[in-house]
Design an enzyme around this catalytic site. Structure first.
Site, PDB file in Angstrom:
ATOM      1  N   ARG A   1       0.830  -1.204   0.000  1.00 29.94           N
ATOM      2  CA  ARG A   1       0.000   0.000   0.000  1.00 29.94           C
ATOM      3  C   ARG A   1       0.865   1.255   0.000  1.00 29.94           C
ATOM      4  O   ARG A   1       1.814   1.361   0.775  1.00 29.94           O
ATOM      5  CB  ARG A   1      -0.944   0.007   1.211  1.00 29.94           C
ATOM      6  CG  ARG A   1      -1.924  -1.161   1.163  1.00 29.94           C
ATOM      7  CD  ARG A   1      -2.760  -1.251   2.428  1.00 29.94           C
ATOM      8  NE  ARG A   1      -3.570  -2.474   2.397  1.00 29.94           N
ATOM      9  CZ  ARG A   1      -4.882  -2.502   2.475  1.00 29.94           C
ATOM     10  NH1 ARG A   1      -5.547  -1.383   2.575  1.00 29.94           N
ATOM     11  NH2 ARG A   1      -5.538  -3.639   2.450  1.00 29.94           N
TER      12      ARG A   1
ATOM     13  N   LYS B   1     -17.651 -16.958  19.095  1.00 28.38           N
ATOM     14  CA  LYS B   1     -18.096 -16.226  17.906  1.00 28.38           C
ATOM     15  C   LYS B   1     -18.596 -17.213  16.860  1.00 28.38           C
ATOM     16  O   LYS B   1     -17.931 -18.204  16.556  1.00 28.38           O
ATOM     17  CB  LYS B   1     -16.954 -15.403  17.317  1.00 28.38           C
ATOM     18  CG  LYS B   1     -17.340 -14.669  16.023  1.00 28.38           C
ATOM     19  CD  LYS B   1     -16.175 -13.904  15.417  1.00 28.38           C
ATOM     20  CE  LYS B   1     -15.176 -14.827  14.749  1.00 28.38           C
ATOM     21  NZ  LYS B   1     -14.163 -14.064  13.979  1.00 28.38           N
TER      22      LYS B   1
ATOM     23  N   SER C   1     -19.257  -1.364   2.917  1.00 31.40           N
ATOM     24  CA  SER C   1     -18.682  -0.289   2.119  1.00 31.40           C
ATOM     25  C   SER C   1     -17.938  -0.742   0.873  1.00 31.40           C
ATOM     26  O   SER C   1     -17.722   0.055  -0.036  1.00 31.40           O
ATOM     27  CB  SER C   1     -17.728   0.541   2.981  1.00 31.40           C
ATOM     28  OG  SER C   1     -16.630  -0.236   3.402  1.00 31.40           O
TER      29      SER C   1
ATOM     30  N   HIS D   1     -21.127   3.895   7.361  1.00 33.15           N
ATOM     31  CA  HIS D   1     -21.251   4.335   5.971  1.00 33.15           C
ATOM     32  C   HIS D   1     -22.666   4.810   5.644  1.00 33.15           C
ATOM     33  O   HIS D   1     -23.008   4.976   4.475  1.00 33.15           O
ATOM     34  CB  HIS D   1     -20.828   3.222   5.022  1.00 33.15           C
ATOM     35  CG  HIS D   1     -19.363   2.919   5.091  1.00 33.15           C
ATOM     36  ND1 HIS D   1     -18.419   3.684   4.447  1.00 33.15           N
ATOM     37  CD2 HIS D   1     -18.679   1.958   5.760  1.00 33.15           C
ATOM     38  CE1 HIS D   1     -17.205   3.200   4.697  1.00 33.15           C
ATOM     39  NE2 HIS D   1     -17.344   2.160   5.496  1.00 33.15           N
TER      40      HIS D   1
ATOM     41  N   LYS E   1     -16.806  10.423   8.308  1.00 36.62           N
ATOM     42  CA  LYS E   1     -17.214  10.175   6.914  1.00 36.62           C
ATOM     43  C   LYS E   1     -18.241  11.234   6.495  1.00 36.62           C
ATOM     44  O   LYS E   1     -17.865  12.343   6.173  1.00 36.62           O
ATOM     45  CB  LYS E   1     -17.706   8.735   6.766  1.00 36.62           C
ATOM     46  CG  LYS E   1     -16.586   7.716   6.962  1.00 36.62           C
ATOM     47  CD  LYS E   1     -17.044   6.301   6.757  1.00 36.62           C
ATOM     48  CE  LYS E   1     -15.889   5.312   6.703  1.00 36.62           C
ATOM     49  NZ  LYS E   1     -15.084   5.236   7.935  1.00 36.62           N
TER      50      LYS E   1
ATOM     51  N   THR F   1      -8.751  -6.290   2.530  1.00 32.94           N
ATOM     52  CA  THR F   1      -9.972  -5.493   2.605  1.00 32.94           C
ATOM     53  C   THR F   1     -11.110  -6.157   1.842  1.00 32.94           C
ATOM     54  O   THR F   1     -12.267  -6.118   2.257  1.00 32.94           O
ATOM     55  CB  THR F   1      -9.709  -4.082   2.063  1.00 32.94           C
ATOM     56  OG1 THR F   1      -8.594  -3.510   2.760  1.00 32.94           O
ATOM     57  CG2 THR F   1     -10.916  -3.184   2.258  1.00 32.94           C
TER      58      THR F   1
END
Length: 404
Positions: free
Chosen positions: A21, A156, A189, A217, A248, A363
């Site tokens: 990145r 979980k 998103s 978002h 945002k 991501t």
């Protein structure tokens, strides 16, 4: 052991996989968003157009927001002085929490330094306070939610994305006496799709579960007053905890939760991520306060943003570009290769002055790498036409796959 070699090998792996990145060096132009200046790779600033900002409504440039921050700076100075326990409960924080509680029709709200921290701190603390709690987590939940769930130490169970049949199955198989919490987002998103919140709440009622909805978002963006998808779909009263961001659509910085007074008091009293963190600068809080109050009264920005997203999707489809299906303001363009998506981003910036960041694993899943566009009310149709023409040229140049 050569520690330096290990660190260098870790970075080399990212380069070899095409997902190293690079953070762009820019300054936004005050009052002229989406115009900005880029300082990377050339002498002095180069004008660019920003297409991937999460300042969805350009509220970070709004005159009311800037004026409120300037006034607070000259009134109280720069910082908050420490944690709210040590430095005091700056009155701006008190006012903003009241506004946010009202926005979501909840009894209380609690501010954090970021949306990531609010998710991580709240989810980890809630589960620890509920002995034997089981968290049911959507497969596409944000990393901050996953981190909070992991740090809670509780069980979980992951349900397939937006799959209510799978969620029902997991709830039915769980211990009926165990505390349960269903964690999900309202808008995801990277794909731009929406959770079936009412159906999730129906299952929560049936199986006596709490609900936790990440609206980062969506707040400011949807609903008559900007309360998010929960307000738009009239289900906010059925969601136990609503979490949002101030960085945002509201255009500044910070995160928060809204819930009943007891839950707010529990998180305030038990969450290390709240207790031991310096509180947001009152300058930032003043800016958010102005933004929230404005968007409660004005739908102009929301309507402009939705119109811009619809126009860009239409233009991309007309050009046979592989725009992914999305019912929201997110406009994802599928590439499917980490090296190629980085190459497209680089060419757009260097040759066309267009900034859009490549989105890679982790991501999004491998093979679904994409460019993620977030057109806003300040993006004109002329800008969109120029963007689509640039993308079409690059797609032909690199011999990329077009829409089926």
């Amino acid at each position: 052991m050569n520690y330096q070699d290990i660190f260098e090998q870790a970075i080399d792996r990212l380069h070899s996989e095409g997902r190293y990145r690079v953070f762009i060096d820019i300054l936004r132009n005050k009052g002229a968003f989406p115009n900005a200046r880029c300082f990377a790779g050339h002498n002095g600033p180069k004008p660019i157009t920003v297409w991937c900002s999460n300042d969805y409504l350009a509220m970070g440039q709004h005159p009311k927001v800037i004026a409120a921050m300037e006034e607070a700076l000259h009134d109280v100075g720069a910082g908050s002085g420490g944690t709210r326990n040590i430095g005091g409960n700056t009155h701006y924080h008190v006012d903003l929490e009241a506004e946010l509680a009202d926005l979501h029709d909840k009894e209380g709200a609690l501010l954090f330094t970021s949306g990531y921290v609010s998710n991580e701190a709240t989810l980890s603390t809630l589960a620890k306070v509920l002995p034997g709690c089981i968290i049911f987590s959507d497969a596409l939940n944000h990393a901050s939610m996953i981190s909070g769930i992991r740090h809670s130490g509780c069980e979980k169970l992951v349900f397939r994305h937006n799959d209510m049949d799978h969620l029902r199955q997991l709830l039915a198989e769980a211990d009926p006496e165990a505390p349960k919490l269903i964690a999900f987002e309202s808008i995801y998103s990277m794909d731009g799709d929406v959770a079936p919140i009412a159906a999730i709440c129906d299952l929560a009622d049936e199986f006596n579960a709490l609900t936790y909805c990440d609206e980062v978002h969506a707040v400011g963006m949807y609903g008559p007053r900007g309360g998010g998808i929960t307000e738009r779909d009239e289900v906010a009263d059925r969601v136990t905890v609503i979490e949002g961001t101030l960085g945002k659509a509201f255009g500044v910085m910070g995160g928060y939760i809204a819930a009943d007074r007891v839950i707010i008091d529990v998180i305030r009293s038990y969450a290390p991520g709240f207790i031991f963190t310096t509180s947001l600068s009152p300058v930032l809080v003043a800016g958010v306060l102005a933004s929230v109050r404005h968007l409660k009264q004005s739908s102009e920005e929301r309507e402009g943003q939705q119109a811009a997203a619809a126009t860009l999707k239409r233009l991309m489809r007309a050009a046979d570009l592989p725009v992914m299906d999305s019912t929201t303001h997110i406009v994802p363009l599928l590439v499917g290769d980490p090296v190629k998506v980085k190459r497209i981003s680089d060419v757009l910036l260097a040759e066309y002055g267009v900034y859009v960041q490549p989105i890679n694993y982790p991501t999004v899943p491998r093979g679904t790498e994409r460019l993620r566009f977030t057109p806003g009310p300040a993006h004109s149709e002329a800008m969109m036409i120029e963007l689509v023409e640039a993308l079409s040229e690059i797609w032909s140049r690199l011999e990329l796959r077009k829409a089926a």
